[in-house]
Design an enzyme around this catalytic site. Structure first.
Site, PDB file in Angstrom:
ATOM      1  N   SER A 108      38.138 -38.261 -15.315  1.00  0.00           N
ATOM      2  CA  SER A 108      38.278 -39.625 -15.831  1.00  0.00           C
ATOM      3  C   SER A 108      38.694 -39.620 -17.299  1.00  0.00           C
ATOM      4  O   SER A 108      38.332 -38.726 -18.064  1.00  0.00           O
ATOM      5  CB  SER A 108      36.957 -40.383 -15.713  1.00  0.00           C
ATOM      6  OG  SER A 108      36.491 -40.386 -14.394  1.00  0.00           O
TER       7      SER A 108
HETATM    8  N1  SAH Z   1      33.575 -38.261 -13.135  1.00  0.00           N
HETATM    9  C1  SAH Z   1      34.579 -37.278 -12.773  1.00  0.00           C
HETATM   10  C2  SAH Z   1      35.802 -37.915 -12.158  1.00  0.00           C
HETATM   11  C3  SAH Z   1      35.721 -37.928 -10.718  1.00  0.00           C
HETATM   12  S1  SAH Z   1      37.122 -38.509  -9.815  1.00  0.00           S
HETATM   13  C4  SAH Z   1      34.962 -36.462 -13.967  1.00  0.00           C
HETATM   14  O1  SAH Z   1      34.454 -36.705 -15.049  1.00  0.00           O
HETATM   15  O2  SAH Z   1      35.763 -35.535 -13.799  1.00  0.00           O
HETATM   16  C5  SAH Z   1      36.257 -39.051  -8.376  1.00  0.00           C
HETATM   17  C6  SAH Z   1      35.644 -37.970  -7.519  1.00  0.00           C
HETATM   18  O3  SAH Z   1      34.924 -38.635  -6.479  1.00  0.00           O
HETATM   19  C7  SAH Z   1      36.632 -37.054  -6.818  1.00  0.00           C
HETATM   20  O4  SAH Z   1      36.356 -35.729  -7.164  1.00  0.00           O
HETATM   21  C8  SAH Z   1      36.390 -37.306  -5.318  1.00  0.00           C
HETATM   22  O5  SAH Z   1      36.520 -36.141  -4.528  1.00  0.00           O
HETATM   23  C9  SAH Z   1      34.955 -37.817  -5.324  1.00  0.00           C
HETATM   24  N2  SAH Z   1      34.531 -38.636  -4.198  1.00  0.00           N
HETATM   25  C10 SAH Z   1      35.195 -39.605  -3.534  1.00  0.00           C
HETATM   26  N3  SAH Z   1      34.418 -40.146  -2.581  1.00  0.00           N
HETATM   27  C11 SAH Z   1      33.214 -39.508  -2.638  1.00  0.00           C
HETATM   28  C12 SAH Z   1      31.990 -39.615  -1.889  1.00  0.00           C
HETATM   29  N4  SAH Z   1      31.822 -40.491  -0.909  1.00  0.00           N
HETATM   30  N5  SAH Z   1      30.970 -38.790  -2.235  1.00  0.00           N
HETATM   31  C13 SAH Z   1      31.107 -37.882  -3.230  1.00  0.00           C
HETATM   32  N6  SAH Z   1      32.236 -37.740  -3.954  1.00  0.00           N
HETATM   33  C14 SAH Z   1      33.274 -38.538  -3.668  1.00  0.00           C
END
Ligand code: SAH
Length: 219
Positions: free
Chosen positions: A67
């Protein structure tokens, strides 16, 4: 001798604080101090280290992104994370946001759908000094009942609605911050606060996130 040293990126980190966070209205000292402290370059692919402090999301593989710094700050501030809070993050991704919440003194549990990303995030968190963050592989829309209740549940992926298990796993006074799908390509970051059996919702503005998958997500 012959030692390869990582470039010092503390000046870039200070610029990120000033221009991407403070200039846009992030005021919570705990958020700013945590983000001054967490080495974001350890959470991006090595080839992207020079861009680690850019004002944008960056690809981390498997079609996912780390993010944008401002979004992490906005989420942490809106959730009013304090020392000793138990926090559940849904969507570990790179592990960066989890590290920021841990640097604010929270006990952090984070769930990631993609096992390879969870593994990389564990490695990065350990390298950055945040081995205490618990990274679990699975569907975060179900919450993490064995560690509930949580003072805050934070998601970096957009779903159609607030997953029911999250409300059930929230303390009285607990906060959920997550993006909700509104129209195609348009999402709204919201904060839900649980007060007894009631919930209130605040609007935090328009955002763009990847989809939240899973049972209570987009499927
Ligand atoms: N906060 C993170 C950004 C994450 S992007 C950072 O700082 O890097 C969103 C993430 O959510 C992705 O890696 C994706 O695989 C995950 N995701 C999507 N749906 C999900 C679910 N139901 N449970 C767990 N992870 C999920």
């Amino acid at each position: 001798m012959g030692e390869t040293r990582e470039p010092d990126r503390s000046a870039e980190r200070r610029e990120m604080l000033e221009w991407h966070l403070e200039a846009r209205g992030i005021r919570d000292r705990r958020v700013l101090e945590a983000m001054a402290h967490v080495p974001r370059e350890l959470f991006v692919p090595a080839a992207a280290a020079a861009e680690a402090y850019a004002d944008s999301p960056l690809a981390i593989g498997h079609g996912q992104t780390i993010s944008q710094p401002y979004i992490v700050a906005l989420t942490a501030e809106a959730a009013r994370i304090g020392p000793g809070d138990r926090v559940l993050e849904v969507g570990t991704g790179s592990g960066y946001a989890a590290a920021v919440y841990a640097a604010m003194g929270a006990e952090v549990w984070s769930i990631e759908y993609v096992p390879e990303l969870a593994q990389d995030a564990r490695r990065a968190l350990t390298a950055a000094g945040f081995a205490s963050v618990g990274v679990v592989t699975g569907d975060g829309t179900l919450g993490l009942p064995e560690r509930a209740p949580f003072d805050a549940i934070l998601a970096a992926a957009a779903g159609p609605d607030i997953p029911g298990p999250w409300i059930e796993q929230l303390t009285d006074g607990g906060r959920i911050v997550m993006p909700l799908e509104r129209h195609a390509g348009w999402q709204q970051l919201v904060r839900v606060t649980r007060l007894g059996d009631d919930v209130t919702m605040d609007d935090l503005g328009a955002v763009r996130f990847v989809p939240l998958r899973g049972a209570h997500g987009t499927g």
